[in-house]
Write a protein that holds these residues in place. Structure first.
Motif, PDB file in Angstrom:
ATOM      1  N   LYS A 107      -0.347   2.359   0.310  1.00 22.29           N
ATOM      2  CA  LYS A 107      -0.373   1.161   1.160  1.00 22.29           C
ATOM      3  C   LYS A 107      -0.545   1.539   2.630  1.00 22.29           C
ATOM      4  CE  LYS A 107       2.369  -2.943   2.346  1.00 22.29           C
ATOM      5  NZ  LYS A 107       3.670  -3.642   2.145  1.00 22.29           N
ATOM      6  N   LEU A 108       0.142   2.605   3.062  1.00 30.73           N
ATOM      7  CA  LEU A 108       0.038   3.053   4.443  1.00 30.73           C
ATOM      8  C   LEU A 108      -1.387   3.486   4.770  1.00 30.73           C
ATOM      9  CD1 LEU A 108       1.410   3.858   7.135  1.00 30.73           C
ATOM     10  CD2 LEU A 108       1.894   6.101   6.095  1.00 30.73           C
ATOM     11  N   ALA A 109      -1.997   4.255   3.875  1.00 31.98           N
ATOM     12  CA  ALA A 109      -3.381   4.700   4.095  1.00 31.98           C
ATOM     13  C   ALA A 109      -4.326   3.508   4.187  1.00 31.98           C
ATOM     14  CB  ALA A 109      -3.815   5.636   2.974  1.00 31.98           C
ATOM     15  N   GLN A 110      -4.106   2.542   3.320  1.00 39.27           N
ATOM     16  CA  GLN A 110      -4.932   1.336   3.328  1.00 39.27           C
ATOM     17  C   GLN A 110      -4.767   0.572   4.637  1.00 39.27           C
ATOM     18  OE1 GLN A 110      -4.029  -1.155  -0.037  1.00 39.27           O
ATOM     19  NE2 GLN A 110      -6.162  -1.724  -0.347  1.00 39.27           N
ATOM     20  N   GLU A 111      -3.531   0.409   5.076  1.00 37.24           N
ATOM     21  CA  GLU A 111      -3.258  -0.297   6.326  1.00 37.24           C
ATOM     22  C   GLU A 111      -3.828   0.439   7.537  1.00 37.24           C
ATOM     23  OE1 GLU A 111       0.960  -0.641   6.232  1.00 37.24           O
ATOM     24  OE2 GLU A 111       0.961  -2.496   5.037  1.00 37.24           O
TER      25      GLU A 111
END
Length: 332
Positions: free
Chosen positions: A314-318
């Motif tokens: 999720k962090l990478a996506q954000e």
């Protein structure tokens, strides 16, 4: 205009267009290929999460084999052959899915076939397994005209003896983190990124071998690089850059020789450690240090490795990653 400039300015020929269509895509897949082989008696905290993200298809694969299977079937026989080692691996395919799938299925088996070497020289056993999978895939690729390739990042973890052995090709990476009593996190990068964009040593190696660079990519040695080039300089597969039929006596510089490393520690003195394996969909937008800080902070909040994987994705996506993202976390 010199010879190199003329080569770059040429319009793609009909032959180049024909081969580029083959090179661009071998097979489509929209679900992650996952393999976890384990004996239920083994207690090892690990998790994995993978998403297709904004890409048209999913080309990642991954596998985990936990140590000490009971040998009663093919799956646990692999774990039994690996002995004290647990095996973790991520693969990031390009140009199709089949090379990543093949490597994901076959590499742990090839390593198990080197059990005697593994017991005395884990680094050599891992190197031999990479070579075997590369050779086997190229045979299949020639027979079926498969032009895709894959990265690979593999970790062999022996918790009891406090050691970890790593092999990688391409830009999938592995990091090991420790947090001391003061809360300071130590990050150890155990892989090497194999591309000509960010690794000057790889660019030099490719040029010295006779390969060509184009816009910080690896250009095909015979065809116009606007038609055929790669972002990475080491991979399993990519027949189009390796087989004599397509390179015609030239050298592309693309190889499958893995970068090898290892880490050791005293199990009696070390606190909790975290191993993170990820494809470039993670590392393109999250630094090694940030990933480990994030993971340890999640652990402090009683989060398990599966939850950490999901939150890292999720962090990478954000942070802007649009690529396939695969993250594997091992806590020990």
């Amino acid at each position: 205009m010199d010879e190199e400039e003329a080569w770059l300015s040429e319009q793609p020929s009909e032959l180049e267009r024909h081969y580029s269509e083959k090179f661009e895509r071998s097979e489509r897949r929209t679900a992650t290929l996952t393999r976890v082989l384990t004996n239920k008696s083994v207690v090892l905290l690990h998790g994995v999460h993978s998403i297709q993200n904004a890409r048209d298809e999913m080309e990642d694969a991954h596998q985990a084999v936990l140590c000490h299977g009971d040998g009663q079937d093919d799956k646990t026989a692999i774990a039994d052959a690996l002995g004290a080692f647990s095996y973790f691996a991520v693969f990031d395919g390009h140009g199709g899915t089949q090379a990543a799938e093949f490597a994901g299925e076959r590499l742990s088996c090839a390593l198990a076939e080197e059990a005697s070497t593994l017991s005395r020289d884990p680094t050599e056993a891992l190197r031999l397994a990479f070579a075997k999978v590369e050779a086997e895939w190229l045979v299949r690729a020639r027979q079926q005209e498969l032009f895709d390739g894959t990265t690979a990042a593999v970790a062999l973890l022996d918790r009891a003896q406090g050691r970890c052995f790593i092999g990688n090709v391409g830009d999938s990476e592995v990091v090991l983190g420790r947090r001391d009593a003061t809360g300071k996190t130590c990050c150890q990068v155990l892989t090497e990124v194999h591309n000509v964009r960010g690794n000057p040593a790889e660019a030099d190696r490719v040029i010295a071998a006779g390969g060509r660079l184009w816009h910080r990519r690896l250009g095909h040695p015979k065809l116009n690089p606007r038609v055929c080039s790669l972002a990475i300089s080491r991979s399993i597969g990519d027949l189009f850059f390796k087989d004599e039929e397509y390179v015609e006596g030239t050298v592309s510089g693309l190889i499958a020789d893995p970068y090898m490393s290892n880490a050791t520690w005293d199990p009696a003195e070390c606190g909790e450690q975290i191993l993170i394996l990820g494809c470039d969909g993670l590392w393109d937008t999250v630094t090694h240090e940030d990933a480990l800080e994030f993971a340890f902070n999640q652990r402090a909040g009683n989060q398990g490795p599966q939850g950490i994987c999901e939150q890292l994705v999720k962090l990478a996506q954000e942070n802007g990653s649009s690529d396939n993202i695969t993250v594997m976390v091992v806590v020990f």
